[in-house]
Design a protein around this motif. Structure first.
Motif, PDB file in Angstrom:
ATOM      1  N   THR A 230       5.025  -7.585  -6.830  1.00 30.46           N
ATOM      2  CA  THR A 230       5.478  -6.422  -8.073  1.00 30.46           C
ATOM      3  C   THR A 230       6.412  -7.021  -8.964  1.00 30.46           C
ATOM      4  O   THR A 230       7.205  -7.338  -8.193  1.00 30.46           O
ATOM      5  CB  THR A 230       5.602  -4.745  -8.232  1.00 30.46           C
ATOM      6  OG1 THR A 230       6.801  -4.060  -7.737  1.00 30.46           O
ATOM      7  CG2 THR A 230       4.536  -3.991  -8.439  1.00 30.46           C
TER       8      THR A 230
ATOM      9  N   CYS B  15       1.190  -5.950 -11.028  1.00 37.01           N
ATOM     10  CA  CYS B  15       0.959  -6.924  -9.371  1.00 37.01           C
ATOM     11  C   CYS B  15       0.428  -7.804  -9.353  1.00 37.01           C
ATOM     12  O   CYS B  15      -0.382  -7.991 -10.684  1.00 37.01           O
ATOM     13  CB  CYS B  15       0.318  -5.653  -8.429  1.00 37.01           C
ATOM     14  SG  CYS B  15       0.836  -4.139  -7.941  1.00 37.01           S
TER      15      CYS B  15
ATOM     16  N   CYS C 163      -1.657  -2.253 -11.312  1.00 43.12           N
ATOM     17  CA  CYS C 163      -1.330  -1.784  -9.918  1.00 43.12           C
ATOM     18  C   CYS C 163      -2.679  -0.683  -9.502  1.00 43.12           C
ATOM     19  O   CYS C 163      -2.776   0.090 -10.585  1.00 43.12           O
ATOM     20  CB  CYS C 163       0.092  -1.550  -9.645  1.00 43.12           C
ATOM     21  SG  CYS C 163       1.134  -2.809  -9.098  1.00 43.12           S
TER      22      CYS C 163
ATOM     23  N   PRO D 239       1.528  -4.548  -2.155  1.00 48.49           N
ATOM     24  CA  PRO D 239       1.440  -5.303  -3.347  1.00 48.49           C
ATOM     25  C   PRO D 239       2.875  -5.803  -3.347  1.00 48.49           C
ATOM     26  O   PRO D 239       3.702  -5.562  -2.676  1.00 48.49           O
ATOM     27  CB  PRO D 239       1.756  -4.064  -4.028  1.00 48.49           C
ATOM     28  CG  PRO D 239       2.363  -2.899  -3.352  1.00 48.49           C
ATOM     29  CD  PRO D 239       1.630  -2.758  -1.725  1.00 48.49           C
TER      30      PRO D 239
END
Length: 425
Positions: free
Chosen positions: A304, A310, A329, A302
């Protein structure tokens, strides 16, 4: 723009560089050979060396570690520089506070002779030829440059095969050069066959608000991977170069290079010192570090941003033009991004793309078939910006909003929280 200077500064002592450069880099330090050196049949270059970390710790007045650095001597007619580079710790010494100090002086205590007659200045130049080389990785130094007309500090690299192929076929990567008449600007440049000297490929970076680089320490770095080199100052990316920038000329940057630090006085590019230049002048080096981390990991994870949310492909849709947004996320494939050595950022088999190759503030980003265009090139420096070098703009959450569905765009880099991202490797 290319730095406006003639062929590279090669010293009378270049023979010593060539001897060391022709040696195996598997020295007593235990540095590993690159794939190119160790196996002629290797399919692709690999990261060439263990991490190099020079913190310049030691007592005041001590010379640099001779197992890591050689100190060059002589003058340099190639650029019409005015200094004589001295041996030992005369002009290159530790200050006892974790810095290397390279000092340029207006003096000639030993009747040194230069290309123009009796030398007027002394200084120092160090390199790691025969001690340390690297192929790819992050190469950085934290330094405080001198000030004044005629000063020319530099942190740069030369191809380790210079003894066999000569310059510029060896290649040269200038991580940082500053000339005294541009106190707020540094330059990063590539030199190679057909694009050397004043024809080098590069760009400058200028501090905002009338600041001068001599006022404080700054970190100068390149992130170097196969077919790509990215320059940054204090984590802010200001250019990225690939073979596509060379107009069909040869890319010579996939092999081992060694490091060089020096402080020149005068020359074609900076011009000579004048009555406004105070001496001595000093280049202070806090550290030099090389790591195999190019900030371009091979795995996916991911990315972020604001509120810990995300970067997400809307609806996990793989159609060209699908919006890229901020979202809670959730671990899905729509939030798994791979930052590639080719400069792309990919998810769901497609690339993060600036719509229509735009460069204006507010241009949205989207998912699109990977096509190798500049709209799909991204740099991910340590400062946590994600930069599209073509536009010289940052990935940005529109309006500074952290709401689910906030569209991502490019915007002039401001350092704001909406432009800060954490790439999980």
């Amino acid at each position: 723009m290319a730095s406006p200077r003639p062929p590279r500064r090669l010293l009378l002592s270049l023979a010593s560089i060539l001897v060391f450069a022709s040696l195996s880099t598997g020295s007593a330090l235990g540095l590993s050979l690159s794939a190119a050196e160790s196996s002629a049949g290797a399919a692709a270059p690999q990261a060439a060396a263990v991490t190099f970390s020079e913190e310049f710790d030691g007592p005041a007045g001590a010379a640099v570690d001779g197992a890591r650095w050689q100190v060059e001597t002589g003058d340099n007619v190639s650029n019409h520089e005015r200094q004589y580079y001295t041996a030992g710790n005369r002009n290159a010494a530790l200050d006892g506070q974790g810095h290397l100090v390279i000092t340029a002086r207006r003096e000639n205590p030993d009747n040194y002779q230069c290309w123009y007659g009796r030398c007027e200045y002394t200084s120092a130049r160090l390199n790691t030829a025969g001690r340390f080389t690297t192929t790819y990785g992050r190469v950085e130094a934290r330094m405080k440059v001198p000030r004044g007309q005629g000063m020319w500090p530099a942190f740069w690299m030369l191809g380790n095969d210079i003894g066999q192929v000569g310059w510029p076929a060896s290649g040269e990567i200038d991580v940082m050069e500053n000339v005294g008449f541009e106190p707020a600007t540094v330059h990063g440049t590539l030199h190679g066959p057909g694009y050397s000297g004043s024809g080098g490929i590069g760009a400058g970076y200028t501090l905002p608000g009338g600041q001068a680089f001599a006022d404080a320490f700054h970190t100068f770095a390149v992130d170097w991977s196969p077919n790509a080199i990215t320059w940054s100052v204090d984590g802010t990316v200001y250019q990225r170069r690939t073979p596509a920038d060379l107009g069909g000329r040869q890319w010579v940057f996939d092999k081992p290079f060694f490091l060089i630090l020096n402080l020149a006085v005068g020359g074609y590019w900076p011009g000579d010192p004048d009555g406004s230049t105070a001496f001595p002048q000093q280049l202070l080096v806090d550290y030099v570090r090389v790591s195999t981390d190019t900030t371009q990991p091979g795995g996916a994870g991911p990315i972020t941003g604001l509120a810990g949310k995300c970067v997400d492909v809307a609806g996990a849709n793989t159609a060209n033009g699908t919006a890229v947004q901020l979202y809670d996320c959730n671990g899905t494939a729509a939030q798994q991004w791979a930052v590639g050595a080719d400069g792309t950022i990919r998810a769901l088999g497609k690339c993060l793309d600036v719509a229509s190759g735009g460069t204006a503030d507010g241009t949205p980003v989207q998912l699109w078939d990977c096509n190798g265009s500049a709209a799909q090139q991204w740099a991910v420096p340590a400062a946590r910006d994600i930069v599209n070098p073509q536009a010289n703009k940052c990935l940005d959450a529109t309006g500074g909003s952290s709401a689910n569905g906030t569209r991502l765009q490019i915007w002039t880099c401001t350092g704001a929280a909406q432009q800060k991202w954490t790439v999980t490797r």
